[in-house]
Design a protein around this motif. Sequence first.
Motif, PDB file in Angstrom:
ATOM      1  N   SER A   2     -34.706 -14.154  37.590  1.00  0.00           N
ATOM      2  CA  SER A   2     -35.890 -13.214  37.694  1.00  0.00           C
ATOM      3  C   SER A   2     -35.544 -12.112  38.676  1.00  0.00           C
ATOM      4  CB  SER A   2     -36.998 -14.014  38.126  1.00  0.00           C
ATOM      5  OG  SER A   2     -38.173 -13.426  37.554  1.00  0.00           O
TER       6      SER A   2
ATOM      7  N   GLY B 270     -35.843  -9.515  41.529  1.00  0.00           N
ATOM      8  CA  GLY B 270     -36.803  -9.237  42.665  1.00  0.00           C
ATOM      9  C   GLY B 270     -37.193  -7.645  42.564  1.00  0.00           C
ATOM     10  N   SER B 271     -37.985  -7.422  43.749  1.00  0.00           N
ATOM     11  CA  SER B 271     -38.026  -5.864  43.929  1.00  0.00           C
ATOM     12  C   SER B 271     -36.872  -5.061  43.854  1.00  0.00           C
ATOM     13  CB  SER B 271     -38.780  -5.752  45.172  1.00  0.00           C
ATOM     14  OG  SER B 271     -39.020  -4.390  45.446  1.00  0.00           O
TER      15      SER B 271
ATOM     16  N   GLN C 160     -34.360  -4.885  41.873  1.00  0.00           N
ATOM     17  CA  GLN C 160     -33.381  -5.532  40.891  1.00  0.00           C
ATOM     18  C   GLN C 160     -33.563  -5.368  39.780  1.00  0.00           C
ATOM     19  OE1 GLN C 160     -33.290  -9.652  42.312  1.00  0.00           O
ATOM     20  NE2 GLN C 160     -32.372  -9.218  44.340  1.00  0.00           N
TER      21      GLN C 160
ATOM     22  N   GLU D 171     -34.525  -6.412  31.821  1.00  0.00           N
ATOM     23  CA  GLU D 171     -35.839  -6.651  32.688  1.00  0.00           C
ATOM     24  C   GLU D 171     -35.854  -5.757  33.852  1.00  0.00           C
ATOM     25  OE1 GLU D 171     -37.385 -10.529  32.984  1.00  0.00           O
ATOM     26  OE2 GLU D 171     -38.763  -9.981  34.520  1.00  0.00           O
TER      27      GLU D 171
ATOM     28  N   GLY E 117     -37.181  -5.252  37.780  1.00  0.00           N
ATOM     29  CA  GLY E 117     -38.028  -5.720  38.927  1.00  0.00           C
ATOM     30  C   GLY E 117     -38.918  -4.730  39.544  1.00  0.00           C
ATOM     31  N   GLU E 118     -39.875  -5.223  40.489  1.00  0.00           N
ATOM     32  CA  GLU E 118     -41.047  -4.267  40.929  1.00  0.00           C
ATOM     33  C   GLU E 118     -40.199  -3.067  41.672  1.00  0.00           C
ATOM     34  OE1 GLU E 118     -43.128  -6.317  43.737  1.00  0.00           O
ATOM     35  OE2 GLU E 118     -43.876  -4.201  44.569  1.00  0.00           O
ATOM     36  N   GLY E 119     -40.731  -1.825  41.162  1.00  0.00           N
ATOM     37  CA  GLY E 119     -40.360  -0.526  41.677  1.00  0.00           C
ATOM     38  C   GLY E 119     -39.164   0.132  41.316  1.00  0.00           C
TER      39      GLY E 119
ATOM     40  N   THR F 185     -37.336   2.508  38.895  1.00  0.00           N
ATOM     41  CA  THR F 185     -37.655   3.540  37.972  1.00  0.00           C
ATOM     42  C   THR F 185     -36.208   4.203  37.375  1.00  0.00           C
ATOM     43  OG1 THR F 185     -37.999   4.697  39.767  1.00  0.00           O
ATOM     44  CG2 THR F 185     -39.919   3.893  38.844  1.00  0.00           C
TER      45      THR F 185
END
Length: 310
Positions: free
Chosen positions: A26, A28-29, A31, A75, A77-79, A81
């Motif tokens: 999964s 992470g931020s 990534q 997928e 990760g957070e943040g 863009t």
Amino acid sequence: MTSRAVQYRRFGGPEVLEVVEREDPSPGSGQVRLAVRAAGVNPLDWKLRRGLMSSDDAPPEPRVPGFDVAGVVEELGEGVTSVAVGDEVLCSAIGGSYAERALAKADTLVAKPDALDWPTAAAVVTGITTAYRALALVGLGEGDHTGSTLLVDGASGGVGTMVVQLAVSRGVTVIGTAGRTRQDEVRALGATPTVYGEGLVERVRELAPQGVDAALDLAGKGSLPDLVALTGSADRVVTIADGSAAEHGVTFSSGGPGQGVPGALADGVARLADGRLRAPAVHTYSLDEAGRAQDDNESGRVPGKLVLTT
Ligand SMILES: NC(=O)c1ccc[n+]([C@@H]2O[C@H](COP(=O)([O-])OP(=O)(O)OC[C@H]3O[C@@H](n4cnc5c(N)ncnc54)[C@H](OP(=O)(O)O)[C@@H]3O)[C@@H](O)[C@H]2O)c1
């Protein structure tokens, strides 16, 4: 969801590698998760698997080998863009690349040009980033270095082929060592080839009566005293592969965090895409053949870059 990955739970020969079905990692931020299309095989992969870089008997957790990877962003990760799901990229993975799914830092991704097929994209990551760094360390970074002579020990390898071509493009006269059967490959890259090993100092003096300004050890086979003798100073020699560097007063470049040349991978990939750099020959294996691929790289019996495809 689950997917297949190569892993090892203890250090040893190729037989410690096993293919397992595992939970998809999964991101992470900062990534992304990639659907891996191809993963490059490098000497570091089997050195780590053998435990040569560790004092323990086994890795603390099952470990997925590999760094170099090319794949599709699946997928975010957070943040994140800077890329979108579906983008085709190459980079150095975190947590292993010999798998159907791998993680990477979003800010390390480089877009895969259509001109590069998947195996070639995965094959060039370490070669490019290491070549830019090694050349910068011997004072032959970006720019015109016409008049300089560089000796490259291990010019036919994954790193060497990139070093030679980049140095030649910067105006450098390059003498490159390789095995007897790979002399023509080194010549085709733009270097003057010679064989490595005993008698190197005499052979290079004959080829470069003007002297050698800098030398790169890309093989780690004990040539540092020769390279220091040929350049006249340990300051002009850098190794990426010889752990005894300090004994010879030579810089060892490990490629740890913060050591890279910014933009190197993107620049190298652009050069491959428009033909200024020539990609290495690539041989592909399946994930199930990871042990054989690592063994073939360790023995040197299969020239070119070895790549696992999913
Ligand atoms: N520190 C870092 O950042 C870093 C990064 C990348 C790689 N490395 C290390 O650098 C080394 C080379 O990596 P690579 O990916 O280029 O490996 P590679 O593709 O397997 O190439 C190995 C090279 O070593 C040459 N070689 C074999 N025996 C030799 C000898 N006795 N003397 C001189 N050269 C010899 C080979 O020549 P022939 O095939 O012609 O025999 C070939 O050019 C490895 O030890 C790797 O772990 C370090």
